[in-house]
Motif scaffolding. Structure first.
Motif, PDB file in Angstrom:
ATOM      1  N   ASP A  28     -35.091 -31.912   3.602  1.00 13.56           N
ATOM      2  CA  ASP A  28     -33.693 -31.829   3.123  1.00 13.56           C
ATOM      3  C   ASP A  28     -32.746 -32.456   4.200  1.00 13.56           C
ATOM      4  OD1 ASP A  28     -35.410 -30.677   6.112  1.00 13.56           O
ATOM      5  OD2 ASP A  28     -34.124 -29.329   6.220  1.00 13.56           O
TER       6      ASP A  28
ATOM      7  N   ILE B  61     -28.685 -22.279   0.063  1.00 12.44           N
ATOM      8  CA  ILE B  61     -29.970 -21.675   1.038  1.00 12.44           C
ATOM      9  C   ILE B  61     -30.042 -21.843   2.668  1.00 12.44           C
ATOM     10  CG2 ILE B  61     -32.208 -23.598   1.692  1.00 12.44           C
ATOM     11  CD1 ILE B  61     -32.418 -24.289  -1.830  1.00 12.44           C
TER      12      ILE B  61
ATOM     13  N   GLU C 138     -37.267 -23.470   2.997  1.00  9.24           N
ATOM     14  CA  GLU C 138     -36.411 -23.250   2.127  1.00  9.24           C
ATOM     15  C   GLU C 138     -36.132 -24.930   1.301  1.00  9.24           C
ATOM     16  OE1 GLU C 138     -34.609 -20.630  -0.854  1.00  9.24           O
ATOM     17  OE2 GLU C 138     -34.559 -19.749   1.484  1.00  9.24           O
ATOM     18  N   GLY C 139     -35.182 -25.256   2.566  1.00  8.52           N
ATOM     19  CA  GLY C 139     -34.542 -26.606   1.692  1.00  8.52           C
ATOM     20  C   GLY C 139     -35.592 -27.499   1.333  1.00  8.52           C
TER      21      GLY C 139
ATOM     22  N   LYS D 135     -37.064 -31.580  -5.757  1.00  4.31           N
ATOM     23  CA  LYS D 135     -35.635 -32.835  -7.013  1.00  4.31           C
ATOM     24  C   LYS D 135     -36.814 -33.875  -6.961  1.00  4.31           C
ATOM     25  CE  LYS D 135     -31.312 -34.276  -6.421  1.00  4.31           C
ATOM     26  NZ  LYS D 135     -31.247 -33.892  -7.619  1.00  4.31           N
TER      27      LYS D 135
ATOM     28  N   LYS E 237     -34.865 -23.686   6.406  1.00  7.64           N
ATOM     29  CA  LYS E 237     -35.313 -25.807   6.608  1.00  7.64           C
ATOM     30  C   LYS E 237     -36.417 -25.654   6.080  1.00  7.64           C
ATOM     31  CE  LYS E 237     -35.745 -26.994  11.162  1.00  7.64           C
ATOM     32  NZ  LYS E 237     -36.622 -27.467  11.871  1.00  7.64           N
TER      33      LYS E 237
ATOM     34  N   HIS F 151     -37.259 -27.414  -1.394  1.00  5.45           N
ATOM     35  CA  HIS F 151     -35.995 -27.582  -2.435  1.00  5.45           C
ATOM     36  C   HIS F 151     -35.569 -29.320  -3.122  1.00  5.45           C
ATOM     37  CE1 HIS F 151     -33.992 -24.219  -4.887  1.00  5.45           C
ATOM     38  NE2 HIS F 151     -32.146 -26.066  -5.045  1.00  5.45           N
ATOM     39  N   ILE F 152     -36.049 -29.727  -1.710  1.00 12.59           N
ATOM     40  CA  ILE F 152     -35.607 -31.470  -2.437  1.00 12.59           C
ATOM     41  C   ILE F 152     -37.337 -31.969  -2.752  1.00 12.59           C
ATOM     42  CG2 ILE F 152     -34.795 -33.111  -0.958  1.00 12.59           C
ATOM     43  CD1 ILE F 152     -32.414 -31.614  -1.356  1.00 12.59           C
TER      44      ILE F 152
ATOM     45  N   TYR G 190     -26.351 -25.783   4.863  1.00 10.46           N
ATOM     46  CA  TYR G 190     -26.026 -27.088   4.524  1.00 10.46           C
ATOM     47  C   TYR G 190     -25.501 -27.086   4.178  1.00 10.46           C
ATOM     48  CZ  TYR G 190     -31.686 -27.088   4.863  1.00 10.46           C
ATOM     49  OH  TYR G 190     -33.014 -26.999   5.216  1.00 10.46           O
TER      50      TYR G 190
ATOM     51  N   SER H 248     -24.602 -31.372   1.202  1.00 12.11           N
ATOM     52  CA  SER H 248     -25.446 -30.876   0.767  1.00 12.11           C
ATOM     53  C   SER H 248     -25.441 -30.405  -0.603  1.00 12.11           C
ATOM     54  CB  SER H 248     -26.459 -30.482   1.390  1.00 12.11           C
ATOM     55  OG  SER H 248     -26.449 -31.480   2.615  1.00 12.11           O
TER      56      SER H 248
ATOM     57  N   LEU I 299     -28.347 -28.323  -2.096  1.00 10.56           N
ATOM     58  CA  LEU I 299     -28.840 -27.727  -1.054  1.00 10.56           C
ATOM     59  C   LEU I 299     -27.873 -26.276  -1.124  1.00 10.56           C
ATOM     60  CD1 LEU I 299     -30.358 -29.738   1.507  1.00 10.56           C
ATOM     61  CD2 LEU I 299     -31.892 -28.107  -0.753  1.00 10.56           C
ATOM     62  N   GLN I 300     -26.827 -26.338  -1.886  1.00 11.02           N
ATOM     63  CA  GLN I 300     -25.950 -24.271  -1.391  1.00 11.02           C
ATOM     64  C   GLN I 300     -26.457 -23.636  -1.574  1.00 11.02           C
ATOM     65  OE1 GLN I 300     -22.434 -25.609  -0.602  1.00 11.02           O
ATOM     66  NE2 GLN I 300     -24.171 -27.212  -0.440  1.00 11.02           N
TER      67      GLN I 300
END
Length: 834
Positions: free
Chosen positions: A266, A407, A412-413, A420, A410, A416-417, A398, A401, A404-405
């Motif tokens: 993240d 979010i 979740e971030g 991606k 950690k 998410h990444i 965040y 980033s 990661l808007q």
RNA sequence: GCCGGGUUGGCGGAAUCGGUAGACGCGAUGGUCUCAAACACCAUUGUCCGAAAGGAUGUGUGGGUUCGAGUCCCACACCCGGCACCA
């Protein structure tokens, strides 16, 4: 046992004490003849139990540490035997290893000479110490019949791809002139000799323990509660699982991207530079031509630094720019690539993305070399790391980033990444382990030769089963002196052989195995020590394993335990055994220290086990170590009293001599109070032993002896005629046999029993005697004890409440105030709330 | 820094179901025995007040829950052990 055998017992009817030495001689002979401690392979009626203790390394005689662990272990083994279990309690020697080799060089002899002489000395001492080992199963790992199977196991591991050779930068002990496993390097020095360890690029044999990392971790769940917490914690740390992601970074001039491991995908937006370990092959591969020299100089500087200096987290970061750039996969930015020794070559891919804002090491490096810092997590309440110089690692909003808007955590971030990266084909979720493969080859003589032949045309070929063992050639003295290559290499006649595969000329592998290989399976060999069709008889192992309890030193909390667990899992996967953990329960005994410090020659505070035994006797020494405290605690010899133990044993012995009733006298007619104490003691000791609270067992036996003494002395010396006294004395003898076997035998014999208390059974508890007629009830007013009442143990709540409220001192404290509430826990407690 | 464990008399420790804190032992003090000593045995032994009865206080510190806490909860201090540039 032949009927003519008579056991002579010191019969002087009113002797004040017994002759400790004579007693030790007498009973040892009886045990040797009757062998009451042999495990019964055929008996299917009794439940089996395997009591295991770490086998000794034969350096000199036994020391206090052995005295402690054997006393504790034997108490458990003897307890199980008394309880009717068919107990396997074997002993052997971990008899390969460096000290014997070093001694042999000095003495100009073969290590076997020194080794087997020490083993005989220790065996004699162990027998004198009265440990109830089954001597028929004795083994030594340096015997060819044993290491034949160590080698056999190696070849099986080899076939399965679990033993392999690779070149890498390994730990090298310049003093012992051999490589060391990671586990054998402690704070940068050789665990064995204390020399500062350096690195060498060498081709060595490894066991692929990393393939079992996850299982070694997962299976610890089943051990929780029956293994010491700290051992499990140490193993967990050592395995060092960490979750994160592989992230691909394109590097200019390189076709394939470089994958790096990170636990914080993240924060990829915050990666502003890229760092490679200087000794990783990648560094040399990607370095720009104009920086080749700089890298070479830096690498040389790094290699010269000792492991201690290198591992030190103090001091400034060092590094060198490699003249190339990597592309941040999320921002597309070009990031400079550096080589720095704070990145480890053999963890992950030997390279990292540097996120200085959220990793202190990267931030320190960025400051040293004036590299950019970009904060991507704004942690509430903490200063911006770019300003403060302190990296932040917490949850927060965040920033910078785009993906990661909104979010905020950690977890979740990270998810998410990873999603991606996967979608972009630039990475994936990953788990890495700190655990490395087990470097098992050693350039020394006194170990099991690695059963591999190197052939010019066939390559590595393992020695055929029927040609095992590959025996050690007879080398001695200076032939064994460390030269940096294995002494076996100099035995040219031994080295040259034929290839098992093509029959052509070939050379034997000249390294020997780490002695931890020997000790990773000895507990299996004990189950069938003479079996010749394999390392162990699968049926025998199925009967005895896993070991119900394993006693041993905390110094083996990682190495030996982890390796044994690994071997067990491999053997399970090979279908040779049906369990995955070798030791169901495990206890580390504490150390024996003196005057607050470890015993050492330089401090002059050593305590010699043999001397203690000469002074106080085996029984008193064993009693002392067991009584000193919980098994896991250290024993300071300055805090304990072997003379006190000796006094107690004499008192116990006199009890037996004061019994005047006949064998078999009906205890039912005896003193009821003493009977209750006797039966309660047996009942309680059983629970205490089941939870390994051995020191408290001793205390309870002391109480029983005290109570018995009172009854004997009560009626003007005629108390000895009370059958309850006989019952108490016999019980004492049996309970004491777990700790002080010699005096227990004397007591048992003088009480008219034969041939040995080692064949006695656990006293039956009459549960009707555990119930007290009356108990002391305490009465509290406002939580404080204000009165005590002796009441019938079956009193009902109402009656007890009435009695309690009537008690004068209770009345005094109620003193006219309102009784708001009365809590009655009949028959033991009444609590009055005013 | 992270992880694990711990902190109870002068000392080792016990109390492991939330119910008499200090079992058992060591040491110490007094006594019996002895010409004397050693051994052995008996008694006392957390601290404070008290002649005693009895009371107060007390399990690292501070809070909390509870009729009641060494034991459960929160925070902290200190000690021991392990790991430690593992991204």
């Amino acid at each position: 046992m032949s009927s003519e055998q008579q056991i002579e017992v010191s019969q002087a009817p009113h002797a004040a004490s017994y002759d400790v030495r004579a007693v030790q001689e007498r009973w040892r002979a009886v045990w040797d003849e009757l062998n009451p401690f042999e495990a019964d392979e055929a008996d299917e009626t009794r439940e089996r139990r395997y009591a295991l203790t770490m086998f000794p390394y034969p350096s000199g005689d036994l020391h206090m540490g052995h005295g402690e662990v054997f006393a504790l272990h034997d108490m458990l083994a003897r307890y199980w035997r008394l309880r009717g279990y068919n107990v396997l309690n074997p002993i052997g020697w971990d008899s390969f290893g460096l000290p014997a080799e070093n001694a042999a060089i000095k003495r100009n002899e073969n290590p076997a000479t020194y080794t087997y002489a020490n083993i005989e000395t220790q065996a004699e001492s162990i027998r004198r110490y009265g440990v109830s080992f089954d001597w028929t199963r004795r083994l030594h790992t340096s015997d060819p019949e044993y290491y034949r199977w160590t080698q056999w196991l190696f070849t099986r591991f080899y076939e399965r791809g679990l033993a392999y050779r690779k070149a890498s930068n390994v730990n090298w002990c310049p003093n012992d002139q051999t490589v060391l496993a990671n586990e054998q390097v402690v704070n940068g020095v050789c665990e064995r000799c204390g020399a500062v360890v350096t690195k060498r690029e060498l081709t060595q044999w490894y066991f692929k323990i990393t393939a079992y990392a996850q299982r070694l971790l997962d299976d610890m769940d089943a051990l929780r509660g029956s293994w010491p917490d700290h051992v499990l914690a140490m193993q967990r740390n050592w395995i060092g699982r960490s979750e994160g992601a592989w992230v691909d970074f394109a590097i200019e001039g390189r076709q394939e991207p470089v994958r790096v491991f990170t636990t914080r995908p993240d924060t990829v937006y915050g990666a502003t530079f890229f760092v490679v370990a200087p000794d990783a092959p990648l560094a040399a591969e990607i370095v720009a031509p104009e920086q080749v020299e700089a890298l070479a100089a830096y690498l040389e500087q790094t290699n010269k630094a000792t492991e201690i200096e290198r591992q030190s987290t103090e001091g400034a970061k060092t590094g060198v720019f490699l003249g190339v750039h990597a592309t941040n996969p999320l921002t597309g930015e070009q990031m400079p690539v550096w080589a720095a020794d704070y990145v480890l070559a053999d963890y992950g891919s030997g390279a990292v993305m540097a996120v200085p804002a959220h990793d202190q090491r990267d931030l320190d490096f960025a400051h040293t070399f004036d590299l950019p810092v970009r904060t991507v997590v704004a942690v509430p309440g903490e200063d911006d790391p770019a300003v403060s110089g302190v990296a932040t690692t917490g949850d927060g909003d965040y920033v910078n980033s785009p993906a990661l808007q909104g979010i905020a955590t950690k977890t979740e971030g990270v998810r998410h990444i990873i999603d991606k990266l996967v979608a972009d084909g630039r990475g994936e979720a990953a788990v890495t382990f700190r655990l490395r493969d087990w470097l098992l080859s050693r350039q020394r003589y006194w170990g099991a030769p690695i059963p591999i032949v190197h052939c010019g045309s066939c390559g590595e070929v393992s020695v055929a089963d029927e040609d095992l063992p590959v025996r050690l050639p007879d080398l001695r003295g200076t032939d064994l002196a460390p030269k940096g290559t294995s002494p076996l290499a100099a035995a040219t006649g031994w080295v040259s052989t034929t290839c098992p595969s093509c029959g052509g000329a070939a050379r034997r592998d000249t390294d020997t195995m780490d002695t931890f290989v020997d000790s990773s399976w000895y507990f299996l060999r004990y189950c069938s020590p003479t079996y010749s069709d394999g390392p162990f008889d699968p049926a025998a192992v199925a009967r005895w394993m896993p070991a119900e309890h394993y006693f041993g030193g905390v110094e083996h909390a990682i190495l030996h335990s982890l390796y044994s667990r690994f071997f067990t899992k491999v053997l399970h996967d090979m279908g040779m055994i049906d369990f995955v953990e070798p030791f169901t329960a495990h206890t580390n005994q504490g150390q024996v220290i003196n005057q607050g410090r470890s015993m050492s020659k330089s401090l002059g505070n050593g305590v010699d086990l043999g001397q203690q035994i000469d002074d106080f006797g085996v029984d008193a020494v064993r009693l002392t170590v067991v009584f000193a405290g919980p098994p896991a605690d250290d024993i300071d010899w300055a805090d304990v009293s072997p003379s006190g133990a000796s006094r107690f044993l004499q008192r116990a012995w006199r009890i037996a001599h004061d019994v005047t009733s006949d064998v078999g006298a009906d205890p039912a007619s005896g003193d009821p109070t003493l009977r209750k104490i006797t039966h309660k003691t047996v009942h309680d000791c059983q629970e205490l032993l089941d939870s390994h609270r051995f020191n408290v067992v001793v205390a309870r036996v002391m109480e029983l002896v005290n109570a018995t003494r009172k009854v004997i002395d009560a009626s003007a010396g005629s108390g000895g005629a009370d059958p309850a006294v006989r019952e108490a004395a016999e019980t004492t003898a049996i309970l004491l046999s777990m700790v002080a076997p010699y005096v227990a035998e004397e007591m048992w014999a003088v009480l008219g029993h034969e041939p040995t208390v080692a064949l006695a059974t656990w006293p039956a508890v009459d549960s009707s005697l555990l119930v007290e007629d009356t108990v002391i009830c305490i009465v509290q007013v406002s939580g404080k004890v204000r009165g005590k009442l002796e009441v019938a143990s079956d009193i009902d709540d109402a009656a007890l409440e009435a009695l309690a409220l009537a008690e004068p001192n209770v009345q005094r404290f109620i003193d006219g105030r309102d009784v708001r509430k009365v809590i009655v826990r009949a028959p033991k407690l009444v609590s009055v709330v005013v």
